[in-house]
Design a protein around this motif. Structure first.
Motif, PDB file in Angstrom:
ATOM      1  N   PHE A 141      10.435  29.648  20.300  1.00 23.27           N
ATOM      2  CA  PHE A 141       9.841  30.867  20.845  1.00 23.27           C
ATOM      3  C   PHE A 141      10.907  31.576  21.671  1.00 23.27           C
ATOM      4  N   GLU A 142      10.710  32.859  21.852  1.00 21.88           N
ATOM      5  CA  GLU A 142      11.633  33.679  22.660  1.00 21.88           C
ATOM      6  C   GLU A 142      11.816  33.084  24.051  1.00 21.88           C
ATOM      7  N   PRO A 143      13.017  33.252  24.630  1.00 20.30           N
ATOM      8  CA  PRO A 143      13.141  32.871  26.043  1.00 20.30           C
ATOM      9  C   PRO A 143      12.118  33.710  26.826  1.00 20.30           C
ATOM     10  N   GLY A 144      11.522  33.134  27.828  1.00 21.87           N
ATOM     11  CA  GLY A 144      10.515  33.888  28.580  1.00 21.87           C
ATOM     12  C   GLY A 144       9.110  33.602  28.101  1.00 21.87           C
ATOM     13  N   PHE A 145       8.961  33.010  26.918  1.00 20.32           N
ATOM     14  CA  PHE A 145       7.622  32.591  26.482  1.00 20.32           C
ATOM     15  C   PHE A 145       7.136  31.574  27.514  1.00 20.32           C
ATOM     16  N   LEU A 146       5.917  31.785  28.003  1.00 18.81           N
ATOM     17  CA  LEU A 146       5.437  30.990  29.143  1.00 18.81           C
ATOM     18  C   LEU A 146       4.663  29.760  28.661  1.00 18.81           C
ATOM     19  N   TRP A 147       5.087  28.592  29.117  1.00 17.57           N
ATOM     20  CA  TRP A 147       4.406  27.345  28.749  1.00 17.57           C
ATOM     21  C   TRP A 147       3.671  26.826  29.973  1.00 17.57           C
ATOM     22  N   GLY A 148       2.396  26.579  29.815  1.00 11.57           N
ATOM     23  CA  GLY A 148       1.629  26.118  30.964  1.00 11.57           C
ATOM     24  C   GLY A 148       0.572  25.108  30.584  1.00 11.57           C
ATOM     25  N   ALA A 149      -0.216  24.742  31.580  1.00  9.94           N
ATOM     26  CA  ALA A 149      -1.399  23.914  31.348  1.00  9.94           C
ATOM     27  C   ALA A 149      -2.492  24.447  32.262  1.00  9.94           C
ATOM     28  N   ALA A 150      -3.733  24.171  31.886  1.00  5.54           N
ATOM     29  CA  ALA A 150      -4.871  24.767  32.599  1.00  5.54           C
ATOM     30  C   ALA A 150      -5.849  23.698  33.089  1.00  5.54           C
ATOM     31  N   THR A 151      -6.575  24.064  34.139  1.00  5.05           N
ATOM     32  CA  THR A 151      -7.691  23.253  34.655  1.00  5.05           C
ATOM     33  C   THR A 151      -8.713  24.245  35.221  1.00  5.05           C
ATOM     34  N   SER A 152      -9.795  23.708  35.798  1.00  9.09           N
ATOM     35  CA  SER A 152     -10.674  24.588  36.578  1.00  9.09           C
ATOM     36  C   SER A 152     -11.228  23.832  37.775  1.00  9.09           C
ATOM     37  N   SER A 153     -11.629  24.601  38.777  1.00  5.31           N
ATOM     38  CA  SER A 153     -12.013  24.023  40.071  1.00  5.31           C
ATOM     39  C   SER A 153     -13.070  22.923  39.962  1.00  5.31           C
ATOM     40  N   TYR A 154     -14.236  23.248  39.426  1.00  2.00           N
ATOM     41  CA  TYR A 154     -15.325  22.253  39.470  1.00  2.00           C
ATOM     42  C   TYR A 154     -14.990  21.034  38.620  1.00  2.00           C
ATOM     43  N   GLN A 155     -14.134  21.207  37.623  1.00  2.00           N
ATOM     44  CA  GLN A 155     -13.835  20.106  36.716  1.00  2.00           C
ATOM     45  C   GLN A 155     -12.863  19.081  37.305  1.00  2.00           C
ATOM     46  N   ILE A 156     -12.093  19.485  38.327  1.00  2.97           N
ATOM     47  CA  ILE A 156     -11.084  18.540  38.844  1.00  2.97           C
ATOM     48  C   ILE A 156     -11.113  18.324  40.348  1.00  2.97           C
ATOM     49  N   GLU A 157     -11.598  19.309  41.113  1.00  2.10           N
ATOM     50  CA  GLU A 157     -11.354  19.249  42.564  1.00  2.10           C
ATOM     51  C   GLU A 157     -12.109  18.138  43.296  1.00  2.10           C
ATOM     52  N   GLY A 158     -13.385  17.937  42.959  1.00  6.36           N
ATOM     53  CA  GLY A 158     -14.212  17.053  43.799  1.00  6.36           C
ATOM     54  C   GLY A 158     -14.391  17.711  45.164  1.00  6.36           C
ATOM     55  N   ALA A 159     -14.539  16.880  46.221  1.00  5.62           N
ATOM     56  CA  ALA A 159     -14.634  17.402  47.599  1.00  5.62           C
ATOM     57  C   ALA A 159     -15.650  18.539  47.710  1.00  5.62           C
ATOM     58  N   VAL A 160     -16.803  18.344  47.106  1.00  4.62           N
ATOM     59  CA  VAL A 160     -17.764  19.451  47.029  1.00  4.62           C
ATOM     60  C   VAL A 160     -18.401  19.803  48.373  1.00  4.62           C
ATOM     61  N   ALA A 161     -18.331  18.890  49.322  1.00  3.31           N
ATOM     62  CA  ALA A 161     -18.966  19.205  50.614  1.00  3.31           C
ATOM     63  C   ALA A 161     -17.922  19.331  51.723  1.00  3.31           C
ATOM     64  N   GLU A 162     -16.662  19.513  51.343  1.00  2.91           N
ATOM     65  CA  GLU A 162     -15.620  19.556  52.380  1.00  2.91           C
ATOM     66  C   GLU A 162     -15.203  20.961  52.774  1.00  2.91           C
TER      67      GLU A 162
END
Ligand code: FCB
Length: 440
Positions: free
Chosen positions: A4-25
């Motif tokens: 891919f062209e230089p500058g093509f962005l490679w990343g990974a994703a998550t979301s808050s409720y799926q990973i954070e825990g600490a729901v009452a903090e």
């Protein structure tokens, strides 16, 4: 070799409720997913996001893993109920501080932060006031977007308003498989509209930001060339793809979709200037793709996610499936990207989610093969002229997979939920190589 062209962005994703825990903090208020998980029978095995991957406490270790993989960007979501526990009014500074610490740690490690403002965790008090079917929720969302943007604008450039409004609207309000678990087709359409309106209002509330929205799009084909089957494919394409794409990018609901839905809603909830607001200029479109769809005419039973398309049946394409049951078809991704480029040529695209659930724990050849096929599909689309600027794997970590609970694992990184130990799967090491070479 495919690069891919230089500058093509490679990343990974998550979301808050799926990973954070600490729901009452730190002052976090309850969200509709806390409530939904607490209701018996809604989530497999009675699982909840209360602890999840404990990312709220372990984010430094997680960012160190991202660095080891060489990620150029990390897509995460901000939990609205951490920032405004009741969904309105004064911000909870401790919630904002968490995201500021996360963003600073990412930047210190040369990883671009890519926040999404809404990945489904609506503050419960807004649901109590009617939720997304009510117009006021869109106004509240813009207020929240402004708060988060003001807090982080000095260090975040790319902002995504919503993740997959289709799921919020239709799984949340038509099938009830997702929070808030309602089965009211007309409310689902109002929710879809107010999510779109919230997107447009939020885009306006973040001056100077690079703004996008992430949609879960798919490539729909008919089981045969018979007129009724082709019509089924048109309907599903309308209700999955165009009902969101057209308002955002063309400032109009597609007429055929309005006609299909006329017996459910007269769209009287759409006010004069709404479509203009929804089509506020954006800088990129996030595409989440997992699986294609093959449909034909039939008689479905039970509440359908595709309200107004009750005479549509989903067919088996005969391809192999991931452990969650989704068919694997990389060609569907390149076809989708080429189609987006044809119908909406101006907008740059990012794959903001793509990945696979497999039970194969740490030696995950199935996941590598899935990702490889889809990265190649991206390369094909780029070669065909599509403006594709980046790719985010779903997901960095194993996590709480909504109504499937913890049974379905999508991570590049394995989580032992007893000990919270993180272990790189083979796919994580493979992906690090893809990033290093910017290709296959
Ligand atoms: C998408 C969601 C994401 C995750 C993947 C598997 O629909 O955006 O949170 O659950 O599916």
């Amino acid at each position: 070799m495919t690069t891919f062209e230089p500058g093509f962005l490679w990343g990974a994703a998550t979301s808050s409720y799926q990973i954070e825990g600490a729901v009452a903090e730190d002052g976090r208020g309850p969200s509709i997913w806390d409530t939904f998980c607490a209701a018996p029978g809604k989530v497999d095995n009675g699982d909840t996001g209360a602890v999840a991957a404990d990312h709220y406490h372990r984010y430094p270790e997680d960012v160190a893993i991202m660095r080891e993989l060489g990620l150029g960007a990390y897509r995460f979501s901000v939990a609205w109920p951490r920032v405004q526990p009741l969904g309105t009014g004064k911000a909870e500074q401790r919630g904002l501080d968490f995201y500021r610490r996360l963003v600073d740690t990412l930047l210190d490690n040369d990883i671009q932060p890519w926040p999404t403002l809404y990945h489904w965790d609506l503050p419960q008090s807004l649901e109590d006031a009617g939720g997304w079917p009510e117009r006021d929720t869109a106004l509240r969302f813009a207020e929240y977007a402004q708060i988060v943007h003001e807090a982080l604008a000095d260090r975040v450039t790319h902002w995504t308003t919503l993740n997959e409004p289709w799921c919020s609207a239709f799984l949340g309000h038509a099938t009830g498989r997702h929070a808030p678990g309602r089965q009211e087709p007309e409310a689902a359409l109002r929710a879809a509209h107010h999510l779109l309106l919230g997107h447009g209002l939020a885009a306006r509330a973040m001056p100077g930001a690079q703004v996008g929205v992430t949609l879960n799009l798919t490539h729909v084909t008919p089981v045969s060339s018979a007129r009724q089957d082709r019509d089924a494919a048109r309907r599903i394409d309308g209700l999955q793809n165009r009902i969101f794409l057209d308002p955002v990018l063309l400032a109009a609901y597609p007429q055929d979709v309005l006609d299909d839905l006329a017996h459910i809603s007269d769209f009287g909830h759409v006010q004069d200037e709404d479509l203009k607001t929804i089509a506020a200029p954006i800088d990129f479109l996030g595409v989440n793709y997992y699986s294609p769809m093959l449909v034909g005419h039939g008689t479905a039973s039970g509440p359908s996610a595709y309200v107004g398309s009750e005479h549509v049946e989903h067919a088996d394409g005969g391809r192999s499936r991931t452990s969650i049951g989704w068919e694997i078809d990389p060609q569907g991704l390149s076809d989708l990207l080429v189609r987006l480029h044809r119908d909406y040529p101006a907008i740059p695209l990012y794959i903001t989610e793509n990945g696979a659930a497999f039970d194969d724990e740490k030696h995950d050849a199935g996941r590598i093969s899935y990702l490889e096929g889809h990265v190649l599909a991206c390369a094909e689309a780029v070669a065909a002229g599509v403006q594709l600027k980046g790719y985010f794997a779903w997901s960095l970590l194993d996590n709480f997979e909504w109504s499937f609970g913890y049974a379905q694992r999508f991570g590049l990184v394995h989580i032992d939920y007893e000990t919270q130990r993180r272990t790189l799967k083979d796919s994580a090491r493979w992906y690090a190589g893809v990033i290093r070479r910017s290709g296959l």
